[in-house]
Every structure is written in C-alpha cells, then in structure tokens.
Design an enzyme around this catalytic site. Structure first.
Site, PDB file in Angstrom:
ATOM      1  N   SER A  10     -19.376 -23.364  -9.132  1.00 20.45           N
ATOM      2  CA  SER A  10     -19.308 -21.933  -8.802  1.00 20.45           C
ATOM      3  C   SER A  10     -18.056 -21.632  -8.001  1.00 20.45           C
ATOM      4  O   SER A  10     -17.877 -22.137  -6.877  1.00 20.45           O
ATOM      5  CB  SER A  10     -20.541 -21.531  -7.987  1.00 20.45           C
ATOM      6  OG  SER A  10     -20.314 -20.267  -7.409  1.00 20.45           O
ATOM      7  N   HIS A  35     -18.901 -21.565 -13.387  1.00 17.79           N
ATOM      8  CA  HIS A  35     -19.880 -20.544 -13.011  1.00 17.79           C
ATOM      9  C   HIS A  35     -19.171 -19.444 -12.216  1.00 17.79           C
ATOM     10  O   HIS A  35     -18.524 -19.707 -11.198  1.00 17.79           O
ATOM     11  CB  HIS A  35     -20.977 -21.203 -12.177  1.00 17.79           C
ATOM     12  CG  HIS A  35     -22.143 -20.318 -11.886  1.00 17.79           C
ATOM     13  ND1 HIS A  35     -23.146 -20.073 -12.799  1.00 17.79           N
ATOM     14  CD2 HIS A  35     -22.480 -19.622 -10.770  1.00 17.79           C
ATOM     15  CE1 HIS A  35     -24.047 -19.269 -12.256  1.00 17.79           C
ATOM     16  NE2 HIS A  35     -23.676 -18.971 -11.027  1.00 17.79           N
ATOM     17  N   ASP A  37     -19.696 -15.905 -10.325  1.00 25.06           N
ATOM     18  CA  ASP A  37     -20.706 -15.049  -9.690  1.00 25.06           C
ATOM     19  C   ASP A  37     -20.161 -13.646  -9.475  1.00 25.06           C
ATOM     20  O   ASP A  37     -19.349 -13.424  -8.571  1.00 25.06           O
ATOM     21  CB  ASP A  37     -21.101 -15.642  -8.337  1.00 25.06           C
ATOM     22  CG  ASP A  37     -21.955 -16.887  -8.484  1.00 25.06           C
ATOM     23  OD1 ASP A  37     -22.992 -16.815  -9.170  1.00 25.06           O
ATOM     24  OD2 ASP A  37     -21.583 -17.929  -7.907  1.00 25.06           O
ATOM     25  N   MET A  39     -20.857  -9.985  -8.201  1.00 24.48           N
ATOM     26  CA  MET A  39     -21.806  -9.295  -7.308  1.00 24.48           C
ATOM     27  C   MET A  39     -21.324  -7.869  -7.058  1.00 24.48           C
ATOM     28  O   MET A  39     -20.131  -7.651  -6.834  1.00 24.48           O
ATOM     29  CB  MET A  39     -21.899 -10.020  -5.970  1.00 24.48           C
ATOM     30  CG  MET A  39     -22.250 -11.485  -6.081  1.00 24.48           C
ATOM     31  SD  MET A  39     -22.410 -12.195  -4.427  1.00 24.48           S
ATOM     32  CE  MET A  39     -22.598 -13.928  -4.820  1.00 24.48           C
ATOM     33  N   HIS A  68     -22.547 -15.126 -14.139  1.00 23.05           N
ATOM     34  CA  HIS A  68     -23.842 -14.809 -13.518  1.00 23.05           C
ATOM     35  C   HIS A  68     -23.705 -13.444 -12.856  1.00 23.05           C
ATOM     36  O   HIS A  68     -23.039 -13.301 -11.835  1.00 23.05           O
ATOM     37  CB  HIS A  68     -24.165 -15.918 -12.501  1.00 23.05           C
ATOM     38  CG  HIS A  68     -25.389 -15.659 -11.689  1.00 23.05           C
ATOM     39  ND1 HIS A  68     -25.646 -16.334 -10.505  1.00 23.05           N
ATOM     40  CD2 HIS A  68     -26.453 -14.821 -11.880  1.00 23.05           C
ATOM     41  CE1 HIS A  68     -26.794 -15.912 -10.001  1.00 23.05           C
ATOM     42  NE2 HIS A  68     -27.304 -14.993 -10.807  1.00 23.05           N
ATOM     43  N   MET A  70     -24.934 -10.626 -10.728  1.00 26.47           N
ATOM     44  CA  MET A  70     -25.866 -10.134  -9.704  1.00 26.47           C
ATOM     45  C   MET A  70     -25.509  -8.669  -9.494  1.00 26.47           C
ATOM     46  O   MET A  70     -24.907  -8.258  -8.485  1.00 26.47           O
ATOM     47  CB  MET A  70     -25.708 -10.975  -8.429  1.00 26.47           C
ATOM     48  CG  MET A  70     -26.346 -12.352  -8.569  1.00 26.47           C
ATOM     49  SD  MET A  70     -25.695 -13.560  -7.405  1.00 26.47           S
ATOM     50  CE  MET A  70     -24.264 -14.089  -8.315  1.00 26.47           C
ATOM     51  N   MET A 139     -33.102 -19.353 -10.023  1.00 24.97           N
ATOM     52  CA  MET A 139     -32.419 -19.284  -8.717  1.00 24.97           C
ATOM     53  C   MET A 139     -33.185 -20.159  -7.732  1.00 24.97           C
ATOM     54  O   MET A 139     -34.387 -19.962  -7.523  1.00 24.97           O
ATOM     55  CB  MET A 139     -32.380 -17.844  -8.201  1.00 24.97           C
ATOM     56  CG  MET A 139     -31.410 -16.922  -8.919  1.00 24.97           C
ATOM     57  SD  MET A 139     -29.685 -17.485  -8.980  1.00 24.97           S
ATOM     58  CE  MET A 139     -29.285 -17.698  -7.243  1.00 24.97           C
ATOM     59  N   ASP A 178     -29.353 -22.881  -9.622  1.00 26.47           N
ATOM     60  CA  ASP A 178     -28.242 -22.311  -8.850  1.00 26.47           C
ATOM     61  C   ASP A 178     -28.677 -22.065  -7.413  1.00 26.47           C
ATOM     62  O   ASP A 178     -29.557 -21.241  -7.157  1.00 26.47           O
ATOM     63  CB  ASP A 178     -27.824 -20.989  -9.524  1.00 26.47           C
ATOM     64  CG  ASP A 178     -26.615 -20.333  -8.885  1.00 26.47           C
ATOM     65  OD1 ASP A 178     -25.996 -20.951  -7.997  1.00 26.47           O
ATOM     66  OD2 ASP A 178     -26.292 -19.203  -9.296  1.00 26.47           O
TER      67      ASP A 178
HETATM   68  C1  DX5 Z   1     -25.532 -17.491  -5.026  1.00 25.00           C
HETATM   69  C2  DX5 Z   1     -24.659 -17.804  -6.208  1.00 25.00           C
HETATM   70  C3  DX5 Z   1     -24.377 -19.244  -6.364  1.00 25.00           C
HETATM   71  C4  DX5 Z   1     -23.626 -19.886  -5.233  1.00 25.00           C
HETATM   72  C5  DX5 Z   1     -24.168 -21.267  -5.075  1.00 25.00           C
HETATM   73  O1  DX5 Z   1     -26.015 -16.206  -5.133  1.00 25.00           O
HETATM   74  O2  DX5 Z   1     -25.298 -17.355  -7.403  1.00 25.00           O
HETATM   75  O3  DX5 Z   1     -23.756 -19.517  -7.615  1.00 25.00           O
HETATM   76  O4  DX5 Z   1     -22.234 -19.937  -5.428  1.00 25.00           O
HETATM   77  O5  DX5 Z   1     -23.595 -21.852  -3.955  1.00 25.00           O
HETATM   78  P1  DX5 Z   1     -24.101 -23.226  -3.339  1.00 25.00           P
HETATM   79  O6  DX5 Z   1     -23.997 -24.275  -4.405  1.00 25.00           O
HETATM   80  O7  DX5 Z   1     -23.152 -23.446  -2.205  1.00 25.00           O
HETATM   81  O8  DX5 Z   1     -25.517 -23.019  -2.892  1.00 25.00           O
HETATM   82 ZN    ZN Z   2     -24.615 -18.015  -9.400  1.00 24.67          ZN
END
Ligand code: DX5
Ligand code: ZN
Length: 226
Positions: A10, A35, A37, A39, A68, A70, A139, A178
């Site tokens: 990620s 990955h 993210d 948001m 991903h 969010m 998650m 994740d």
């Molecule tokens: C959290 C993200 C993850 C995050 C995971 O909302 O979706 O992808 O980057 O980070 P770690 O591996 O540090 O928990």
């Molecule tokens: Zn994620």
C-alpha cells in the site's frame, strides 16, 4: 486452482518524495501488485490521493493497480480511474447504494471488481453479488489510516468469506486482507484463507526490498501448499 497469491504493497505508507524509486524497488523485488488507497474525506476522515497520482505513477510501471476506494458512491469515479490506469477497483459495500450495479459497471469498464467489507459488516452482504465479484477485501482494521493493529476477530471472518466463496463455486475469487498485516500476523491470515496480502507500513518501513521478499516467501509457500 488459479486464484491469485500476491503481495499488494500500500503506497499510503510510501515516501512520496521518491515514490517512483520505491515502486521500481518493489518491481525488482518480484512484486506484481500495488495497492492504491483512494480516500475522500467523507467515507473515511482523511483525504489521500486520486487520479493525478495514479496517472503519474502508471508511466513506466507494470504493476497491477489494485485501487481501494474509500469513497462515498464510488461508481462516479470508475471511468476516470480506468483512464488514469486502474486495473482493479474495489468498492466498499457500505459506500454503495446500488452495489450490484456498481460492480457490474466496474466489469463493463473492463476492470476487475472487488467488494470491501468493514470489520463490523456481515459476510451475508456478499450473498447476491458473488457472480459479479472478482475479489473480496476483508478489512482487518477500520479503514482510513495505516499503521493500525490487526483486529483479531477478523481471522474468523476471513475463514467465513473463504468458505462462502468456495461453497458458492468461486474458488478462484481471492480474499484480500488489509490493515495491520506484518511479520506477526501474516501466517494467521494466510492460514485463514487470505491470498492477496495488503501491507503498508510493514513493507515501506526499513528495507523495502527485504520486507517485500520476506512477505513473498510466505505467500509463495502458502500458494504451493494449497
Ligand atoms: C487503511 C488502508 C490500508 C493501509 C494499510 O484504510 O486501506 O491499505 O495502507 O496500512 P498498514 O499495512 O500499515 O496497516
Ligand atoms: Zn487499502
């Protein structure tokens, strides 16, 4: 069986001053997925990054872009993310008023579709969409932040989702996990049935190449056993 067994680092935990170099390091270490993210400050409190960053890192990078979202009502962004270079789009069941249609639209765009479930969301919400789903993201922390602790109850949920997919006739649909995946938790999630492993802080903190290789050894050994 041909479901993917992959590490999906990620970039939320990357050093954005040298993001391109870090991606090259991952590719050279044998990583195939990335990955990403996205948001929106609504579905989760933070705002991260979106199309411009994806478009920029797409140049010269052959990793599978595992996006991903969010984001509330993510269907609004399928086409622009595809144009920016996404390969797969995973949406939260909790963020879609019309989950069935959103998944269909992701596939119609020629992308892999994923459904993400927050820790408290029951696995039964997959019941009527499995035929439109290419991956299920469990998650293992509450979404929004890197570096959180793995929620222990999620091991049972990974098992429940894996069993549900197998029993419904989808053994090739992977379970992705994740949040909080590191040297202490990787064995447990693999053993529970996860095969796409997201990790942010445990990949990007310290020696990226060595971290990725350690994860990949465990993931490959698990693929070999199954
Ligand atoms: C959290 C993200 C993850 C995050 C995971 O909302 O979706 O992808 O980057 O980070 P770690 O591996 O540090 O928990
Ligand atoms: Zn994620």
């Amino acid at each position: 069986m041909s479901r993917p067994y992959e590490l999906s680092p990620s970039i939320l935990s990357a050093d954005f001053r040298i993001l391109g170099e870090q991606l090259t390091t991952l590719e050279n270490a044998g990583v195939r997925w990335l990955h990403i993210d996205v948001m929106d400050g609504q579905f989760v409190p933070p705002i991260s990054f979106g199309e411009p960053v994806i478009r920029s890192i797409r140049k010269g990078c052959s990793l599978f872009f595992d996006c991903h979202l969010m984001v509330e009502e993510p269907a609004r962004y399928i086409q622009s993310l595809k144009d920016a270079g996404a390969d797969g789009i995973t949406v939260h069941a909790e963020a879609c008023r019309h989950l069935d249609r959103t998944l269909a639209e992701i596939r119609e765009a020629g992308l892999k579709s994923g459904v993400a479930l927050n820790p408290a969301t029951p696995v039964s919400c997959l019941d009527y969409v499995m035929d439109k789903t290419d991956m299920v993201l469990v998650m293992t922390v509450n979404p929004g932040y890197g570096g959180q602790r793995y929620i222990d109850a999620m091991s049972r949920k990974i098992r429940d989702v894996r069993r549900k997919l197998d029993e419904a006739g989808y053994p090739d649909v992977p379970v992705e996990v994740d949040g909080g995946i590191n040297a202490e938790t990787i064995d447990e999630v693999l053993e529970a049935g996860a095969s796409v492993i997201v990790s942010g802080s445990a990949v990007f903190r310290g020696d990226i190449r060595a971290n990725a290789q350690k994860f990949n050894e465990k993931i490959a050994a698990c693929a070999h056993r199954s």
